[in-house]
Design a protein around this motif. Structure first.
Motif, PDB file in Angstrom:
ATOM      1  N   ILE A   1      22.328  29.761  25.034  1.00  9.53           N
ATOM      2  CA  ILE A   1      21.802  28.452  24.654  1.00  9.53           C
ATOM      3  C   ILE A   1      22.916  27.429  24.764  1.00  9.53           C
ATOM      4  N   THR A   2      22.732  26.419  25.593  1.00 11.84           N
ATOM      5  CA  THR A   2      23.704  25.325  25.662  1.00 11.84           C
ATOM      6  C   THR A   2      23.292  24.238  24.675  1.00 11.84           C
ATOM      7  N   GLY A   3      24.257  23.510  24.150  1.00  6.05           N
ATOM      8  CA  GLY A   3      23.951  22.475  23.166  1.00  6.05           C
ATOM      9  C   GLY A   3      23.418  23.059  21.882  1.00  6.05           C
ATOM     10  N   ILE A   4      24.074  24.121  21.391  1.00  5.88           N
ATOM     11  CA  ILE A   4      23.581  24.843  20.209  1.00  5.88           C
ATOM     12  C   ILE A   4      24.024  24.211  18.901  1.00  5.88           C
ATOM     13  N   GLY A   5      24.893  23.200  18.973  1.00  3.72           N
ATOM     14  CA  GLY A   5      25.517  22.639  17.790  1.00  3.72           C
ATOM     15  C   GLY A   5      24.564  22.032  16.783  1.00  3.72           C
ATOM     16  N   GLN A   6      24.935  22.156  15.510  1.00 10.81           N
ATOM     17  CA  GLN A   6      24.173  21.602  14.400  1.00 10.81           C
ATOM     18  C   GLN A   6      24.996  20.515  13.727  1.00 10.81           C
ATOM     19  N   VAL A   7      24.475  19.292  13.702  1.00  8.51           N
ATOM     20  CA  VAL A   7      25.183  18.183  13.063  1.00  8.51           C
ATOM     21  C   VAL A   7      24.544  17.880  11.713  1.00  8.51           C
ATOM     22  N   GLY A   8      25.195  16.998  10.965  1.00  6.56           N
ATOM     23  CA  GLY A   8      24.630  16.574   9.697  1.00  6.56           C
ATOM     24  C   GLY A   8      25.215  17.326   8.520  1.00  6.56           C
ATOM     25  N   PRO A   9      24.849  16.909   7.302  1.00  9.74           N
ATOM     26  CA  PRO A   9      25.373  17.550   6.092  1.00  9.74           C
ATOM     27  C   PRO A   9      24.931  19.000   5.980  1.00  9.74           C
ATOM     28  N   LYS A  10      25.756  19.806   5.332  1.00  7.19           N
ATOM     29  CA  LYS A  10      25.477  21.243   5.243  1.00  7.19           C
ATOM     30  C   LYS A  10      24.210  21.555   4.469  1.00  7.19           C
ATOM     31  N   ASP A  11      23.811  20.650   3.574  1.00  6.33           N
ATOM     32  CA  ASP A  11      22.615  20.910   2.782  1.00  6.33           C
ATOM     33  C   ASP A  11      21.350  20.330   3.409  1.00  6.33           C
ATOM     34  N   SER A  12      21.465  19.814   4.643  1.00  5.44           N
ATOM     35  CA  SER A  12      20.294  19.236   5.307  1.00  5.44           C
ATOM     36  C   SER A  12      19.265  20.319   5.623  1.00  5.44           C
ATOM     37  N   PRO A  13      17.979  20.065   5.344  1.00  3.38           N
ATOM     38  CA  PRO A  13      16.939  21.047   5.676  1.00  3.38           C
ATOM     39  C   PRO A  13      16.542  21.003   7.152  1.00  3.38           C
ATOM     40  N   PHE A  14      17.065  20.023   7.876  1.00  3.61           N
ATOM     41  CA  PHE A  14      16.661  19.842   9.261  1.00  3.61           C
ATOM     42  C   PHE A  14      17.570  20.609  10.221  1.00  3.61           C
ATOM     43  N   TRP A  15      17.014  20.956  11.361  1.00  6.66           N
ATOM     44  CA  TRP A  15      17.739  21.662  12.412  1.00  6.66           C
ATOM     45  C   TRP A  15      17.576  20.891  13.716  1.00  6.66           C
ATOM     46  N   GLY A  16      18.641  20.821  14.512  1.00  3.08           N
ATOM     47  CA  GLY A  16      18.529  20.247  15.845  1.00  3.08           C
ATOM     48  C   GLY A  16      17.743  21.170  16.752  1.00  3.08           C
ATOM     49  N   ASN A  17      17.350  20.684  17.906  1.00  4.76           N
ATOM     50  CA  ASN A  17      16.522  21.484  18.810  1.00  4.76           C
ATOM     51  C   ASN A  17      17.201  22.792  19.220  1.00  4.76           C
ATOM     52  N   GLY A  18      18.478  22.707  19.601  1.00  2.00           N
ATOM     53  CA  GLY A  18      19.189  23.908  20.022  1.00  2.00           C
ATOM     54  C   GLY A  18      19.406  24.875  18.887  1.00  2.00           C
ATOM     55  N   ALA A  19      19.802  24.348  17.727  1.00  2.00           N
ATOM     56  CA  ALA A  19      20.037  25.194  16.562  1.00  2.00           C
ATOM     57  C   ALA A  19      18.744  25.844  16.082  1.00  2.00           C
TER      58      ALA A  19
ATOM     59  N   LEU B   1      17.706  31.994  29.159  1.00  2.00           N
ATOM     60  CA  LEU B   1      18.601  30.846  29.278  1.00  2.00           C
ATOM     61  C   LEU B   1      17.876  29.613  28.766  1.00  2.00           C
ATOM     62  N   VAL B   2      18.486  28.926  27.809  1.00  2.00           N
ATOM     63  CA  VAL B   2      17.927  27.681  27.287  1.00  2.00           C
ATOM     64  C   VAL B   2      18.918  26.562  27.576  1.00  2.00           C
ATOM     65  N   ASN B   3      18.584  25.696  28.512  1.00  2.00           N
ATOM     66  CA  ASN B   3      19.411  24.532  28.822  1.00  2.00           C
ATOM     67  C   ASN B   3      18.981  23.399  27.903  1.00  2.00           C
ATOM     68  N   ASN B   4      19.763  23.190  26.858  1.00  2.03           N
ATOM     69  CA  ASN B   4      19.367  22.257  25.812  1.00  2.03           C
ATOM     70  C   ASN B   4      20.237  21.001  25.755  1.00  2.03           C
ATOM     71  N   VAL B   5      21.297  20.947  26.549  1.00  5.41           N
ATOM     72  CA  VAL B   5      22.198  19.796  26.494  1.00  5.41           C
ATOM     73  C   VAL B   5      21.487  18.524  26.957  1.00  5.41           C
ATOM     74  N   GLY B   6      21.728  17.432  26.250  1.00  4.71           N
ATOM     75  CA  GLY B   6      21.154  16.150  26.655  1.00  4.71           C
ATOM     76  C   GLY B   6      21.669  15.024  25.778  1.00  4.71           C
ATOM     77  N   GLN B   7      21.769  13.864  26.358  1.00  6.72           N
ATOM     78  CA  GLN B   7      22.228  12.675  25.615  1.00  6.72           C
ATOM     79  C   GLN B   7      21.837  11.440  26.408  1.00  6.72           C
ATOM     80  N   THR B   8      21.400  10.405  25.693  1.00  5.21           N
ATOM     81  CA  THR B   8      20.950   9.196  26.371  1.00  5.21           C
ATOM     82  C   THR B   8      21.904   8.033  26.143  1.00  5.21           C
ATOM     83  N   SER B   9      22.009   7.174  27.136  1.00  3.49           N
ATOM     84  CA  SER B   9      22.778   5.938  27.038  1.00  3.49           C
ATOM     85  C   SER B   9      21.886   4.781  27.458  1.00  3.49           C
ATOM     86  N   ALA B  10      22.035   3.657  26.772  1.00  4.78           N
ATOM     87  CA  ALA B  10      21.191   2.500  27.049  1.00  4.78           C
ATOM     88  C   ALA B  10      21.580   1.823  28.355  1.00  4.78           C
TER      89      ALA B  10
END
Length: 291
Positions: free
Chosen positions: A25-43, A112-121
């Protein structure tokens, strides 16, 4: 700002055929506070695959974020098999090293999960050529780059499932000036569909998940930020006008990805599975054109 509660609870479907398989899985990282109940798509995808007995190998440009995902998975199941490393999928050398490391660890790649992505204006008149090129490389060429190295492995195995993460911006204008991101994600869908046909006879399936405006830790961070710009970004996302009346989460994306990874979708390839609560087919009157 608030997020409407889903009318049905989150579920974690079980697919017995996934037990013991290996997922990259690419882009597996989890951001945010440790007590957050939310998960990113990759995580969230890593979490559901792990719950199904899959061995997880993930990478992220942000190693602490990847390690946070690993930590959360092991908190849920101390027996989970999870490895993470830092890797920049825009660098061929990093991708080669990533695949080599996965094979040294497990000897195969089933999913294989290609999860990396980021947008710019930016629109065609204002976006610099350098930013355009970077957006295409990050959101589209990275998918090719990882598949380029994984496909020969799956060919030798005579099996494999590839799931690429696209976006509804590839299918319609949603009121945001993000021309390169939209073009790249449209390319991901076409790349995925063509690849599915090319490798179908080798028992390698290729599909993509197309998320809508999901409530992820990044959005949660924006909503809780003291920065006015972050708050405005969160407001634009939360004013989504979704026909279902509530926003999906990383868990909804994960459910789609894991279904496509499993044998439950054995006759599904070259497909785009839209997970957007109906936004793509709605009138879109709630979308804001300004940035």
């Amino acid at each position: 700002m608030s997020v409407a509660e889903p009318p049905v609870p989150e579920v974690s479907p079980t697919y017995p055929d996934l037990q013991g398989k290996v997922a990259l899985i690419t882009g597996i990282g989890q951001v945010g506070p440790k007590d957050s109940p939310f998960w990113g798509n990759g995580a969230a995808t890593a979490r559901l695959l792990s719950r199904n007995g899959v061995k997880i190998f993930g990478c992220d440009l942000n190693l602490p974020a990847a390690e946070r995902t690993k930590e959360r998975l092991l908190e849920e199941d101390t027996n989970a098999v999870v490895d993470v490393i830092a890797a920049d999928v825009m660098k061929p050398s990093d991708v080669e090293a990533l695949i080599t490391t996965v094979m040294q660890r497990h000897g195969r790649i089933d999913i294989l999960v290609n999860n990396v992505g980021q947008t710019s204006a930016g629109n065609p008149a204002t976006m610099s050529e350098e930013l355009w090129a970077r957006q295409i490389d990050l959101n589209l060429s990275s998918v090719y780059r990882v598949c380029h190295h994984v496909l020969p492995i799956m060919q030798k195995q005579r099996s494999g499932s590839i799931i690429n993460n696209a976006s509804i911006t590839a299918m319609r204008y949603i009121g945001k000036h993000q021309i390169a991101y939209a073009a790249a994600k449209a390319g991901v869908i076409r790349f995925t569909k063509a690849m599915g046909v090319m490798y179908a006879k080798e028992n390698i399936r290729s599909n993509c998940v197309v998320p809508g405006l999901m409530y992820t830790p990044l959005v949660d961070n924006f909503a809780k930020s003291n920065d006015l710009g972050d708050q405005e970004a969160a407001k634009r996302i939360l004013d989504h006008n979704c026909p279902m009346g509530w926003m999906g989460t990383g868990a909804d994306v994960a459910n789609a990805v894991v279904f496509l990874a499993s044998s439950a979708s054995r006759y599904v390839t070259s497909h785009e599975l839209v997970v957007d609560g109906g936004i793509t087919e709605s009138t879109g009157t709630g979308f804001q054109a300004s940035l």
